[in-house]
Enzyme design. Structure first.
Site, mmCIF file in Angstrom:
data_model
loop_
_atom_site.group_PDB
_atom_site.id
_atom_site.type_symbol
_atom_site.label_atom_id
_atom_site.label_comp_id
_atom_site.label_asym_id
_atom_site.label_seq_id
_atom_site.Cartn_x
_atom_site.Cartn_y
_atom_site.Cartn_z
ATOM 1 N N HIS A 48 40.736 -100.020 -14.798
ATOM 2 C CA HIS A 48 41.300 -99.717 -13.485
ATOM 3 C C HIS A 48 41.360 -98.218 -13.206
ATOM 4 O O HIS A 48 42.069 -97.784 -12.297
ATOM 5 C CB HIS A 48 42.694 -100.327 -13.348
ATOM 6 C CG HIS A 48 42.708 -101.827 -13.368
ATOM 7 N ND1 HIS A 48 43.862 -102.563 -13.242
ATOM 8 C CD2 HIS A 48 41.696 -102.726 -13.498
ATOM 9 C CE1 HIS A 48 43.560 -103.863 -13.299
ATOM 10 N NE2 HIS A 48 42.249 -103.978 -13.454
ATOM 11 N N ASP A 62 42.743 -102.857 -17.815
ATOM 12 C CA ASP A 62 43.718 -102.241 -16.912
ATOM 13 C C ASP A 62 43.441 -100.741 -16.880
ATOM 14 O O ASP A 62 42.314 -100.310 -17.100
ATOM 15 C CB ASP A 62 45.151 -102.553 -17.372
ATOM 16 C CG ASP A 62 46.130 -102.611 -16.206
ATOM 17 O OD1 ASP A 62 46.312 -101.566 -15.552
ATOM 18 O OD2 ASP A 62 46.701 -103.676 -15.945
#
Length: 420
Positions: free
Chosen positions: A266, A243
């Site tokens: 991310h 993430d």
């Protein structure tokens, strides 16, 4: 006179030996596991506690939670400067809360040299809590080169947050709540069940030389999440997760992020913002001198539509960032939706303004390298892009940019060409 002088010399020698024995000759590990050590040339003493003196087995199988709790209690109730040592070895521990205020402790140095493993039994954790939580104290330093292993692989299949906005949150590995003057340095976090590190309602927090790692497919394993905190500084760290490498949530001010190697993951994100009522503003964020590689986003600002209240994110600077084969290197997304679909009846009420992207260069794996998608209800104001050079990784075409509900100002090199 000669005999009297000789008597005084012998007396002083005996007294010196007696004092030396009192300070240094104590039996180590006796009683509560306490030692007194010299820590500087001025001979000011510091107390030393070792978790093994409190019964920690460090065999990787025995639950050492009680020993850790007892050692912390003794250390926190002490006076002056305190050192709590976790020696080399493998420690199995359940959820722990290291709480203050340690009223008479001027500084507490927690030196983790061992390998700490979290219990995999989810029933032992509180909803939205942490595996190891530090709270309500001043002057903590966490260092030592040790590793915190969240053993997340067994927990990730239970993460339903991608489908359910009211999902049960898995435990964060290291959670810092209402801390002041905190330093974490030279530690590693692997395979967290949820976030690796969360900094919540903290002031004057510094982190450096951190190694954070989880598989690219692991859900919600943000490297560092910061929320409702001020004067926060993270530097010189490597983060590879499933993430956000770093997520800057609501209510933060004066946050600096520098010299971070991010990827996979991310990217480095502001948000998501605007999901809950009464969120605080974000201001004074600086992200500089970072390298982002192979991530699904680069620098991202994300806010929800249908915001229940108004808030703002302003005075933010992203400068000297290298992108290596990154999808969406620069993106403002004010219709953020991590689910299959979201209702977007009302535009986002988060106001974005005074945002600077400077000297952003490298390669984009997506055709659109710069996407500025702002709110219809509150368009973005004072968005600056200066010296942006992002080529397509494939080398076949020129990257493009898109804009909506924003009047951006472009300075210097602009590759891809500015959107209108």
């Amino acid at each position: 006179m000669m005999s009297l002088d000789y008597f005084y010399v012998r007396l002083l020698l005996l007294l010196s030996l007696f004092c030396f024995e009192c300070v240094f000759g104590r039996e180590r590990g006796a009683g509560s596991g306490l030692q007194t050590i010299n820590v500087d040339r001025k001979a000011k003493s510091s107390l030393l506690f070792n978790v093994k003196s409190f019964g920690a087995k460090a065999d990787g199988q025995t639950d050492d939670s009680k020993a850790f709790t007892a050692a912390w209690k003794e250390a926190c109730q002490s006076k002056g400067r305190v050192h709590l040592i976790i020696p080399r070895g493998t420690y199995m521990i359940g959820p722990l809360k290291f709480s203050g205020p340690c009223q008479n402790v001027s500084a507490l140095n927690l030196r983790v040299k061992g390998y700490l493993k979290a219990t995999a039994e989810l029933s032992k954790y509180e909803f939205g809590g942490g595996w190891i939580e530090f709270a309500w104290m001043k002057g903590l330093t966490l260092t030592g080169g040790g590793t915190f292993d969240g053993q997340g692989a067994k927990a990730w299949p239970h993460n339903k947050c991608s489908k359910d906005s009211n999902c049960k949150l898995l435990p964060t590995s290291l959670k810092f709540v209402a801390m002041n003057k905190t330093v974490i340095r030279g530690i590693s976090s692997v395979n967290s069940k949820f976030f690796h590190i969360a900094v919540v309602e903290c002031h004057n927090f510094k982190g450096s030389k951190l190694k954070i790692q989880a598989p690219e497919t692991s859900p919600n394993t943000d490297g560092i999440h910061i929320e409702r905190s001020s004067s926060v500084y993270f530097s010189s760290s490597h983060i590879a997760t499933g993430d956000d490498c770093i997520s800057v949530g609501q209510g933060n001010s004066q946050v600096t992020i520098t010299s971070i190697a991010c990827g996979p993951g991310h990217g480095i994100s502001v948000g998501s913002l605007g999901k809950y009522p009464n969120e605080g503003d974000v201001s004074g964020l600086v992200v500089r001198d970072c390298t982002i590689s192979g991530t699904t986003n680069g620098i991202r600002i994300k806010t929800w539509a249908n915001s229940p209240g108004r808030s703002a994110a302003t005075n933010m600077t992203f400068t000297n960032i290298i992108m290596n084969n990154v999808t969406n290197p620069i993106i403002i997304d004010q219709t953020y939706c991590p689910f299959t679909s979201c209702a977007t009846k009302v535009p986002s009420k988060v106001k974005l303004s005074d945002i600077y992207f400077k000297n952003i260069r490298g390669t984009s794996s997506s055709q659109v390298a710069v996407a500025l998608e702002c709110s219809k209800g509150i368009p973005c104001q004072n968005i600056y892009l200066e010296d942006v050079h992002l080529d397509l990784s494939s080398g076949k075409k020129e990257a493009t940019s898109t804009c909506s509900n924003v009047k951006a100002k472009f300075i210097g090199t602009q590759i891809p060409p500015p959107c209108t």
